[in-house]
Design an enzyme around this catalytic site. Structure first.
Site, PDB file in Angstrom:
ATOM      1  N   GLU A  58       0.805  -1.223   0.000  1.00  0.00           N
ATOM      2  CA  GLU A  58       0.000   0.000   0.000  1.00  0.00           C
ATOM      3  C   GLU A  58       0.840   1.276   0.000  1.00  0.00           C
ATOM      4  O   GLU A  58       0.314   2.381  -0.168  1.00  0.00           O
ATOM      5  CB  GLU A  58      -0.945  -0.002   1.209  1.00  0.00           C
ATOM      6  CG  GLU A  58      -2.024  -1.070   1.159  1.00  0.00           C
ATOM      7  CD  GLU A  58      -1.526  -2.480   1.487  1.00  0.00           C
ATOM      8  OE1 GLU A  58      -2.149  -3.435   0.993  1.00  0.00           O
ATOM      9  OE2 GLU A  58      -0.516  -2.633   2.211  1.00  0.00           O
ATOM     10  N   ALA A  80       9.261  -3.298   5.145  1.00  0.00           N
ATOM     11  CA  ALA A  80      10.080  -4.509   5.196  1.00  0.00           C
ATOM     12  C   ALA A  80       9.289  -5.659   4.600  1.00  0.00           C
ATOM     13  O   ALA A  80       8.218  -6.011   5.097  1.00  0.00           O
ATOM     14  CB  ALA A  80      10.484  -4.820   6.632  1.00  0.00           C
ATOM     15  N   ALA A  85       7.763 -18.735   2.253  1.00  0.00           N
ATOM     16  CA  ALA A  85       7.792 -20.002   1.515  1.00  0.00           C
ATOM     17  C   ALA A  85       7.073 -19.929   0.166  1.00  0.00           C
ATOM     18  O   ALA A  85       7.140 -20.869  -0.614  1.00  0.00           O
ATOM     19  CB  ALA A  85       7.169 -21.097   2.377  1.00  0.00           C
ATOM     20  N   HIS A  88       4.811 -14.866  -2.969  1.00  0.00           N
ATOM     21  CA  HIS A  88       4.225 -13.595  -2.555  1.00  0.00           C
ATOM     22  C   HIS A  88       5.285 -12.499  -2.441  1.00  0.00           C
ATOM     23  O   HIS A  88       5.073 -11.354  -2.858  1.00  0.00           O
ATOM     24  CB  HIS A  88       3.496 -13.802  -1.218  1.00  0.00           C
ATOM     25  CG  HIS A  88       2.768 -12.602  -0.735  1.00  0.00           C
ATOM     26  ND1 HIS A  88       3.191 -11.865   0.349  1.00  0.00           N
ATOM     27  CD2 HIS A  88       1.640 -11.995  -1.177  1.00  0.00           C
ATOM     28  CE1 HIS A  88       2.354 -10.860   0.548  1.00  0.00           C
ATOM     29  NE2 HIS A  88       1.407 -10.916  -0.361  1.00  0.00           N
ATOM     30  N   ARG A 127      19.895  -4.678   8.647  1.00  0.00           N
ATOM     31  CA  ARG A 127      19.742  -3.446   7.873  1.00  0.00           C
ATOM     32  C   ARG A 127      18.889  -2.396   8.591  1.00  0.00           C
ATOM     33  O   ARG A 127      18.695  -1.300   8.078  1.00  0.00           O
ATOM     34  CB  ARG A 127      19.142  -3.776   6.504  1.00  0.00           C
ATOM     35  CG  ARG A 127      20.147  -4.482   5.615  1.00  0.00           C
ATOM     36  CD  ARG A 127      19.497  -5.297   4.508  1.00  0.00           C
ATOM     37  NE  ARG A 127      20.510  -5.924   3.668  1.00  0.00           N
ATOM     38  CZ  ARG A 127      21.217  -7.006   3.997  1.00  0.00           C
ATOM     39  NH1 ARG A 127      21.032  -7.593   5.176  1.00  0.00           N
ATOM     40  NH2 ARG A 127      22.116  -7.511   3.169  1.00  0.00           N
TER      41      ARG A 127
END
EC number: 2.5.1.78
Length: 155
Positions: A58, A80, A85, A88, A127
């Site tokens: 979004e 993030a 798995a 997506h 990060r």
């Protein structure tokens, strides 16, 4: 030859930040880094506005609304996306990066990509303020430089 460069001074600049709430543990660290960078370079806290988006997907729409408003010298996008798995991750990271780039080009407002796309949580943590620095801080520094560069070129 005339050379244009953006200064790293954020005084008298206004910034919008769009943060994705998904993976908020990581994003909150990116947000802290971004705000820290803006303030260290002279920005008043009153010149920073934050919009929380439900997730990374979004972010482009909210960043576009902020950029189109004309209220901001730059918009910083923080999020993030961590590989799972399924495929997506690939869809979300691809669309977020495209959407942010398109928004910047469409509006002429610097819209900065500060969305982590990592293979695992460990990389995201690295990060977000540990051994690989804070990418939110880096995104804010880029926003400052780009906002000033755009102003310099426009003069």
């Amino acid at each position: 030859m005339k050379i244009y460069e953006g200064k790293l001074i954020s005084k008298n600049l206004k910034f919008g930040i769009v943060a994705g709430r998904f993976n908020e543990f990581i994003v909150s660290k990116l947000l802290s880094g971004a705000v820290d960078a803006l303030k260290r370079h002279g920005c008043d806290e009153d010149s920073i506005e934050l919009a929380w988006a439900p997730g990374a997907f979004e972010i482009p729409l909210i960043s576009q609304k902020m950029a189109e408003s004309g209220k901001y010298d730059a918009v910083i996008c923080l999020g993030a996306v961590i590989r799972g798995a399924t495929s997506h991750f690939d869809y979300v990271s691809s669309e977020v990066s495209k959407g942010i780039a398109q928004t910047s080009l469409k509006t002429g407002c610097p819209v900065i990509f500060g969305v982590l796309t990592t293979d695992n949580i460990e990389q995201a943590i690295e990060r977000a303020g540990t051994k690989s620095g804070n990418k939110g801080f880096d995104a804010a520094v880029t926003a400052i430089e780009m906002a000033n560069l755009i102003k310099t070129i426009g003069e």
